[in-house]
Design an enzyme around this catalytic site. Sequence first.
Site, mmCIF file in Angstrom:
data_model
loop_
_atom_site.group_PDB
_atom_site.id
_atom_site.type_symbol
_atom_site.label_atom_id
_atom_site.label_comp_id
_atom_site.label_asym_id
_atom_site.label_seq_id
_atom_site.Cartn_x
_atom_site.Cartn_y
_atom_site.Cartn_z
ATOM 1 N N ASP A 407 0.927 -1.228 -0.067
ATOM 2 C CA ASP A 407 0.160 -0.116 0.139
ATOM 3 C C ASP A 407 0.892 1.379 0.026
ATOM 4 O OD1 ASP A 407 0.803 0.104 2.407
ATOM 5 O OD2 ASP A 407 -0.880 -0.357 3.555
ATOM 6 N N ASN A 415 -3.321 12.561 0.838
ATOM 7 C CA ASN A 415 -4.779 13.267 0.344
ATOM 8 C C ASN A 415 -4.812 14.555 1.407
ATOM 9 O OD1 ASN A 415 -5.469 11.267 -1.195
ATOM 10 N ND2 ASN A 415 -6.271 10.032 0.388
ATOM 11 N N ASP A 424 -6.333 10.356 -6.124
ATOM 12 C CA ASP A 424 -6.953 9.370 -7.279
ATOM 13 C C ASP A 424 -5.783 9.038 -8.420
ATOM 14 O OD1 ASP A 424 -9.107 8.714 -5.536
ATOM 15 O OD2 ASP A 424 -10.514 9.940 -6.632
ATOM 16 N N GLU A 451 -5.934 2.298 -0.664
ATOM 17 C CA GLU A 451 -4.497 2.456 -1.252
ATOM 18 C C GLU A 451 -3.747 1.005 -1.194
ATOM 19 O OE1 GLU A 451 -3.865 3.511 2.883
ATOM 20 O OE2 GLU A 451 -5.548 3.336 1.402
#
Length: 558
Positions: A407, A415, A424, A451
């Site tokens: 991940d 973010n 994204d 993720e």
Amino acid sequence: MKLSFKYKFIIAFIAIEVFFISLILFFNFTSLNNLSKSLIEEKIQTGSKLFTELIKTPMLISDLATLDDAVQSLLSVKNIVGIKITDKQERVISHLHSDHIIEEDDFIQMKDKKISQIQIGERTFQLVLLPIFVEEEQVGNAKITFEITESLKTIQENKKFTFFLVLLEIFFSSIMAYVIGYKLTKALSLLTASAKEVAENDQAHFVDVGSSDDEIAILSKALHCMQQKITQKISEQNKNDQTIRALLNSPLDSIILIDTQENILEINEVAAERFGYSVEELKGQKIFDYFSEEISLSRREHFIDVIFKKQPIVFEENYNDTTFKNHLYPILGGDGNVIQISIFSHDVTISRKAQRELERYIKLVEELSVTDQLTGVYNRRYFDNIFESELNRAKRDAKIFCFLTFDVDHFKKYNDTYGHQMGDEVLITIGKLMQKHVQRAGDFAFRLGGEEFGVIYSVNSEDDIYIFATMLCNTIENEQMEHQQNSASTFVTASFGVVYVNFAKDSSLITDQRTLYKIADDVLYEAKKSGRNRVVIREFIAQDSHAMACEDFETQFV
């Protein structure tokens, strides 16, 4: 001019009647002539012999008076008209006539033969020459003239009467023949006329010749029964013809009937239009002359298969950008061999295009159902579906099964700093990188959630496990996606946990998705705990395990 059976029968009957009557007349007249002549001759000979017996004695003693009396007595007999007696020197001893119209010497001699019969006017005379013997010595001759006119006339009248009776018999026989022939042929003529009308396809009905059981009545009933059956068959045939014509005029299907010599026997307008010719132009032609060489070879193979196998064949082919589904049906003769082949060609271009579109749509739906919409790699659903099957396949093939999970490091901070849209974009970029490097058959890339990503792959050696994992780890950082809040680098990075099962060393190992996922998740936690942006690998072993980690792309055993 052709005669009907009735007149032929009458003429034949009369001809046979005349033939046999002519034979009867011939033999009758011949027998009558012979019999009449025999009777006349016998009468003359008998009278002559009696006379010679009477004159023997007078001639022997030269008693001329007695001789003349005997001659006069014989001359009084009916039909005797003259007598002349000579001695052996041919001297006349006695000579008397009751009718001086003829003399014995009027009978001339031709070629040493006496003409014993002569015709004078309507009268006929016959001369009899009799030698006179006394004690075996000829003493003279007697010439006796007989008139046989009435006897011959009687014979002729009998012949005429007989001929008249024959003509009368022929006349009545002809009438009888006509009546019999008419009676026999009346019903037969009507039957013949009815049969002719039936032969000319007219709806005739056979006549009723009565309820008798003679041959004509039986024939009439049989023909009537045959006509009913024929009419029924014709009606059924007309219905079949209408059905066949309707099929032939189908607006969608090409229908062709060919023989074993490849000649077109029947073809509908649809097929003719596809060939570019009229129906009349194509009938009788070789069918394969109107196809390309490639299609002719292909279709001729099917054609031969149908003839020898005597079984229908279905196949599809493309012709002028059109897809046809062809059905070849054999038509067998009485001997069980193929005599004709019917060809039905249906244009399936639209349906095939629709089918391909449907298959593409189904494939798309399937892909959508197993694909992560954001990153383009497989989703968690597909991961759960294939994990066990790929694990079993690696075990069956005795290979090394690998499951890699990773991940993005500090993705929440990313973010918060750059926004979810940029977050994204990071996930999309990672998805593209995975699709680029996970391309071998049997290798699968997944987005497991948020993720977190995963890869299932197989390798031939344990070194390849590390090489692939570190390559993917480095590729993500080398994209240089800015991440100022990342403690491991100034760019976006990821931490990797890998678990593998070496079935090449031990094919008896038993494990499952839940166990391996738990191990991979544990080693991923170790990678994060030990500094992130690194790969930690662990082998699944029955009793113990070991792990390999890399920091700054260097190997470190834990």
